[in-house]
Structures are given as structure tokens and as C-alpha cells.
Design a protein around this motif. Sequence first.
Motif, PDB file in Angstrom:
ATOM      1  N   ILE A  66       0.863  -1.185   0.000  1.00 33.24           N
ATOM      2  CA  ILE A  66       0.000   0.000   0.000  1.00 33.24           C
ATOM      3  C   ILE A  66       0.901   1.237   0.000  1.00 33.24           C
ATOM      4  CG2 ILE A  66      -1.766   1.284   1.263  1.00 33.24           C
ATOM      5  CD1 ILE A  66      -2.639  -1.402   2.486  1.00 33.24           C
ATOM      6  N   PRO A  67       0.794   2.096  -1.012  1.00 31.21           N
ATOM      7  CA  PRO A  67       1.650   3.292  -1.067  1.00 31.21           C
ATOM      8  C   PRO A  67       1.547   4.115   0.217  1.00 31.21           C
ATOM      9  CG  PRO A  67       0.473   3.000  -3.136  1.00 31.21           C
ATOM     10  CD  PRO A  67      -0.097   1.995  -2.187  1.00 31.21           C
ATOM     11  N   ASN A  68       2.687   4.585   0.700  1.00 33.68           N
ATOM     12  CA  ASN A  68       2.747   5.409   1.907  1.00 33.68           C
ATOM     13  C   ASN A  68       2.716   6.884   1.500  1.00 33.68           C
ATOM     14  OD1 ASN A  68       3.342   6.754   4.278  1.00 33.68           O
ATOM     15  ND2 ASN A  68       4.956   5.332   4.907  1.00 33.68           N
ATOM     16  N   PRO A  69       1.594   7.560   1.730  1.00 38.04           N
ATOM     17  CA  PRO A  69       1.471   8.959   1.266  1.00 38.04           C
ATOM     18  C   PRO A  69       2.266   9.945   2.108  1.00 38.04           C
ATOM     19  CG  PRO A  69      -0.473   8.329   2.526  1.00 38.04           C
ATOM     20  CD  PRO A  69       0.386   7.095   2.424  1.00 38.04           C
ATOM     21  N   ASN A  70       2.813   9.472   3.237  1.00 40.96           N
ATOM     22  CA  ASN A  70       3.504  10.378   4.159  1.00 40.96           C
ATOM     23  C   ASN A  70       4.977  10.567   3.831  1.00 40.96           C
ATOM     24  OD1 ASN A  70       1.110  10.668   5.746  1.00 40.96           O
ATOM     25  ND2 ASN A  70       1.540   8.666   6.660  1.00 40.96           N
ATOM     26  N   ILE A  71       5.491   9.789   2.885  1.00 43.97           N
ATOM     27  CA  ILE A  71       6.904   9.923   2.526  1.00 43.97           C
ATOM     28  C   ILE A  71       7.037   9.995   1.010  1.00 43.97           C
ATOM     29  CG2 ILE A  71       7.767   8.734   4.581  1.00 43.97           C
ATOM     30  CD1 ILE A  71       8.051   6.203   2.947  1.00 43.97           C
ATOM     31  N   ALA A  72       8.159  10.523   0.557  1.00 40.46           N
ATOM     32  CA  ALA A  72       8.407  10.639  -0.883  1.00 40.46           C
ATOM     33  C   ALA A  72       8.506   9.247  -1.515  1.00 40.46           C
ATOM     34  CB  ALA A  72       9.681  11.425  -1.119  1.00 40.46           C
ATOM     35  N   SER A  73       8.135   9.147  -2.759  1.00 38.91           N
ATOM     36  CA  SER A  73       8.176   7.850  -3.442  1.00 38.91           C
ATOM     37  C   SER A  73       9.596   7.399  -3.746  1.00 38.91           C
ATOM     38  CB  SER A  73       7.368   7.919  -4.744  1.00 38.91           C
ATOM     39  OG  SER A  73       7.893   8.932  -5.593  1.00 38.91           O
ATOM     40  N   HIS A  74      10.523   8.360  -3.774  1.00 37.65           N
ATOM     41  CA  HIS A  74      11.937   8.044  -4.040  1.00 37.65           C
ATOM     42  C   HIS A  74      12.794   8.635  -2.934  1.00 37.65           C
ATOM     43  CE1 HIS A  74      15.554   7.233  -6.416  1.00 37.65           C
ATOM     44  NE2 HIS A  74      15.983   8.412  -5.992  1.00 37.65           N
ATOM     45  N   PRO A  75      13.735   7.888  -2.385  1.00 30.74           N
ATOM     46  CA  PRO A  75      14.059   6.485  -2.681  1.00 30.74           C
ATOM     47  C   PRO A  75      13.026   5.544  -2.062  1.00 30.74           C
ATOM     48  CG  PRO A  75      15.388   7.252  -0.855  1.00 30.74           C
ATOM     49  CD  PRO A  75      14.625   8.446  -1.331  1.00 30.74           C
ATOM     50  N   HIS A  76      13.051   4.279  -2.491  1.00 28.79           N
ATOM     51  CA  HIS A  76      12.125   3.284  -1.954  1.00 28.79           C
ATOM     52  C   HIS A  76      12.754   2.691  -0.691  1.00 28.79           C
ATOM     53  CE1 HIS A  76       8.494   0.854  -2.725  1.00 28.79           C
ATOM     54  NE2 HIS A  76       9.125  -0.079  -2.039  1.00 28.79           N
ATOM     55  N   ILE A  77      12.073   2.867   0.443  1.00 29.36           N
ATOM     56  CA  ILE A  77      12.644   2.467   1.736  1.00 29.36           C
ATOM     57  C   ILE A  77      12.009   1.162   2.209  1.00 29.36           C
ATOM     58  CG2 ILE A  77      13.056   3.161   4.125  1.00 29.36           C
ATOM     59  CD1 ILE A  77      12.573   6.104   3.064  1.00 29.36           C
ATOM     60  N   ILE A  78      12.857   0.185   2.468  1.00 29.69           N
ATOM     61  CA  ILE A  78      12.428  -1.118   2.972  1.00 29.69           C
ATOM     62  C   ILE A  78      12.803  -1.231   4.441  1.00 29.69           C
ATOM     63  CG2 ILE A  78      12.697  -3.621   2.778  1.00 29.69           C
ATOM     64  CD1 ILE A  78      11.399  -2.425   0.311  1.00 29.69           C
ATOM     65  N   GLY A  79      11.823  -1.443   5.287  1.00 33.02           N
ATOM     66  CA  GLY A  79      12.098  -1.717   6.691  1.00 33.02           C
ATOM     67  C   GLY A  79      12.328  -3.209   6.860  1.00 33.02           C
ATOM     68  N   LEU A  80      13.556  -3.607   7.179  1.00 31.29           N
ATOM     69  CA  LEU A  80      13.916  -5.020   7.325  1.00 31.29           C
ATOM     70  C   LEU A  80      14.091  -5.344   8.806  1.00 31.29           C
ATOM     71  CD1 LEU A  80      14.803  -7.739   6.004  1.00 31.29           C
ATOM     72  CD2 LEU A  80      17.135  -6.831   6.002  1.00 31.29           C
ATOM     73  N   THR A  81      13.317  -6.301   9.307  1.00 24.54           N
ATOM     74  CA  THR A  81      13.384  -6.623  10.726  1.00 24.54           C
ATOM     75  C   THR A  81      13.330  -8.129  10.944  1.00 24.54           C
ATOM     76  OG1 THR A  81      12.428  -6.078  12.892  1.00 24.54           O
ATOM     77  CG2 THR A  81      10.875  -6.498  11.093  1.00 24.54           C
ATOM     78  N   GLY A  82      13.559  -8.509  12.188  1.00 24.12           N
ATOM     79  CA  GLY A  82      13.569  -9.929  12.551  1.00 24.12           C
ATOM     80  C   GLY A  82      14.096 -10.091  13.957  1.00 24.12           C
ATOM     81  N   GLY A  83      13.859 -11.255  14.547  1.00 21.95           N
ATOM     82  CA  GLY A  83      14.309 -11.505  15.903  1.00 21.95           C
ATOM     83  C   GLY A  83      15.794 -11.793  15.983  1.00 21.95           C
TER      84      GLY A  83
END
Length: 529
Positions: free
Chosen positions: A311-328
Motif C-alpha cells: 500500500i503506497p505510503n502517502p507520508n513519505i516521498a516515493s523516491h528512494p524506496h525504503i524497505i524496513g527489514l526486521t527480525g528476531g
Amino acid sequence: MILTQPVRKIVPSLPKVLKAASQHVTKTLYIHLDPLAKSRLPEMKQCLALYSHIITNIYSSSPSQCQGLDVRILMAGFKGYSEVPCKTHFRVDLVMFDQARSGHELVDLEKRYNFFLTDSRSQVFLFDQTCQNDEEVQIPQDPTNEKANQIYSSVVIGGTFDCIHGGHKILLSEALLRCRDRLTCGVADGPLLKNKTLAELIEPCDKRISNVRELAVDIDPTVSYNIVQITDPMGPTRWDPNMDMIVVSEETKRGIISINEARREAGLKLLDGYVIGLVNDQLREYEEEEMKVSASSQRMRLLGTVLKPIIPNPNIASHPHIIGLTGGSASGKSSVAKRFAKLGAGVVDCDILGHKAYKKDTNCYIKLIETFGSDIVDIDGEINRKVLGTKVFAEREALQTLNNIVWPEIGLLAKKCINDLAAEGFRVIILDAAVLLDAEWEEFCHQVWVCIIKRQEAIQRIVERDGKSQEEAERRIDSQMSNADRVARANVVFCTQWSGDYTQQQVEKAWATLNNYIDNAANGYKAQL
């Protein structure tokens, strides 16, 4: 697709017929056995064995011959209750025959399938001289199932029924072939899923029950269905007196003995058993995946793919594309981030930023001293995190206070790093953050990607890597967000518990999909302009 050849000739020609049919279908391929195919049928027991052979071969060969299609064998022709199938769940757009027909046979066929031909584009005759095969299959000898090759009033099956595949369809069809009145299906849940591979990716039980019901009613609407959740291996077979036969796979056939022992003790009628063989997975590419068709392998193939719509995030710019990478802990998150860095992504390591947040004279530093006291300051003037830890980790409220001070500071540092990497020209930036979801940093990401690993594997890694005791490792894992909760919020999931090569193919799959997504989004934006 209508099978019109004599039943003994169907199996040898299946690969070519299925391949030809797949050229005309994009979604669902229904298969029906026409009365023309039922000439010179053997007696009932051998007939059922022959039908089983046909059904098994269709579902076994369809993954390679009809890749990507949902193949469904309609039971009407095999059970003989109707010359023409009832209305199917999906609308039929095209009727195909496996062999060219002419004269009275063609007229009869057109009359028989006129209901389906009404909205169809055309008829397609698949069979030609290059496909014809005069070979007749011999009725397979099956001493294991000889006594159970008959029709029963009530039949029962069980399984996980996640990622419904050919093996599930064979199990369901073999049961329906021998079922006259009622089919009971137990769908495993709860403790029965505990040791399943990638259990976090298994669909909710109500969804799996719905999928089984939809498929079952579609291929055989004449039977009464009792599809229920089970949390112990025997399910209703332990107490339901109205059961006659159980169908199981080769790997679970010992369950018949256990079930009948329980029924004997309860004074119930013993069940006849029918055992189906395992089906080799023709799409298997990696040794980490199972040899047989299985939901485990199907789930493994979901790794690195988009599981939750972006789902596009309207609160941030479209560029650059930011991936939140997480894990235990010990999930391999940081190693996955490094793999993306080699492919061209910029990486923000929030562990490093966490150390910066504590540095002397920062806003975070000042707030920590004001909140927890000057005794947390070491001789060199820096925060002694060990002393601070003893103050907060035994008390949930104090730990939350610490997080409320530190996390916003790390978030600000992360945003600055993102801006710096964007200025350097990176179009994809990986925000590597263990507490991404806890701290709600996904708010400035376009997607959330999650690394998971089996609990026991994570504990073993922590013990070996960090020199912790088993108990300490378990406490660390148990204090964190569960894999299931992370997966529920993830667009893409990775698992690093297998070989490095298997992790790499997940990463490359996700990278290719991501770049296509970014390109398509950019082209769509240009088109709007």
C-alpha cells in the motif's frame, strides 16, 4: 476438458493432452470423464483402481504440463451419477475434447455439453495424429488397497490443507471416489502445526476449511461434507460412530492402526483404510525442498515473494524506496541486509545508530541521565549501558521509559542516513532494524520485510554466537515480538535456516520483484503526467 478416449488409453496420452490443453487456459482447467470413455470397463474393484490411476496421473503430471493452472478433476463421470458435470464454481469459457470426433459422436457430444457451450468462445479438438497413442494401460496391482476398493457410505480424511496442491487433490478425490453419502475432513490446527516448516506462513484454519469446502463442493456436489478443525491427530475418528473408511497418505498409514485401537476401546466400528502413494514434486529445484509434493515446499517458495499487498505510503516521498527489514535475534536479518547491499541497495544499520544515540552530549544522553541518574555515567563520561541495563531490564515500565527516550533519537538518526544515501543516488534503501515494528518506524518505510527462523535454531545460534546459556537464549527470544506477529505485518518474508544459496535465491527473487515494482510505479507516474 472432456476425456473421451477409452479409459485404458487415457494415461499414456495424458502428458501431450494436458500440455495441449494448457495452451488455451490461464486459470482453471476442469477435467471430466465422458460416457464415451467407459467402454469395456472392468468389474468394480478393478474399475476403481483404474480410475484412481487416472486421477493420480493427472494430478501428478499437471504441475509440469499445466504449470500455474488450477487443475480440478470433476467426479461426476468417474462416479457415474451424471453424464454431464453440474455447474462449476468458475464459469466455463471454453470446452475442449481430447480427441477429434465426427458424425453421430460429435452431434451427441455437442448436445451433451450444450449447457457449457452456450457462453463458450469455441470448441477445441486437442487430439491429432501426433498425439494419438494406441497403448492401453494395464490395471495396476495394489494389494495394499485391494480390500478397500469399494464404495462406502461415510469416508474420512485429514491434513493441514495449506497451499492446496496435487497431493491434497489426490487425497480428496480418492476419498470422494469411494464415498457415497458423507465425507468428513479434519483440518489440522493449533499444536498439530507446531513442528511444521514455516508454520508462520500457514493460512488461518477458517480460511483453509473454506478452501477445502469450495474445492470439494466444486468437484463433487452430491456428497454431504463435514469439514472441521482438529487439534489432535485423531480428530472425530476417535468418537464418531458413523464412519466406514479412512484415506491416508503413505507417510501417515500407521495412523490407521492407532485410530482403530482407539475405536476398539470405545466400542466403535473399525475403519477400513485406503493408502495413497506420495507424489514426486516435478517443480523441485533446490535440495532444501522436499522430494514429494508438499505444502512445506510450497511455503518455502513463498519466501522472497510479496505476501501482503504493498500500500503506497502517502507520508513519505516515493523516491528512494525504503524497505524496513526486521527480525528476531539470530534470524539472519543483518546478513540478508548485506546481501541486498551487494545487489545495489543502501543500508542503514540501526544497531550502529543505537550506539550513536547514547553518545556523550546528545539529547538522548542528557535525557537518560535526567531519568535514570548520574550513576549510569562511566569514568570516560559515556553511558555505561551495563549499569543502565540492570536498572531497566527487570522492570517493564522502566524499559519502556528507556525505549521512549532512545527510539525517537535512533529514528531521527535513521532519517538523516536515509537522506544522505538518497543524495548519493541509491534508489532502494534497507532500514535494518530489530525493533522496527516495536518502535513504529515502518511509518517512514514503503514496505516491511521480515526475517524469521525456527525458535530452536535461533536459540542454538545465540548460544554458539554469543556464548549465552540455553536459558538465557530462550529468555531473549521470548522477550521479543513473535515471528507470527512480525509475519502478519510483513510484505515479504525471508528465512535463513537453510543454505546460503537458498537464502540468496530468496533475496534475488525479492530484489527482482522490487525493481519491477519501482519501474512500473515510475512508468505509471510518467503516464499520468
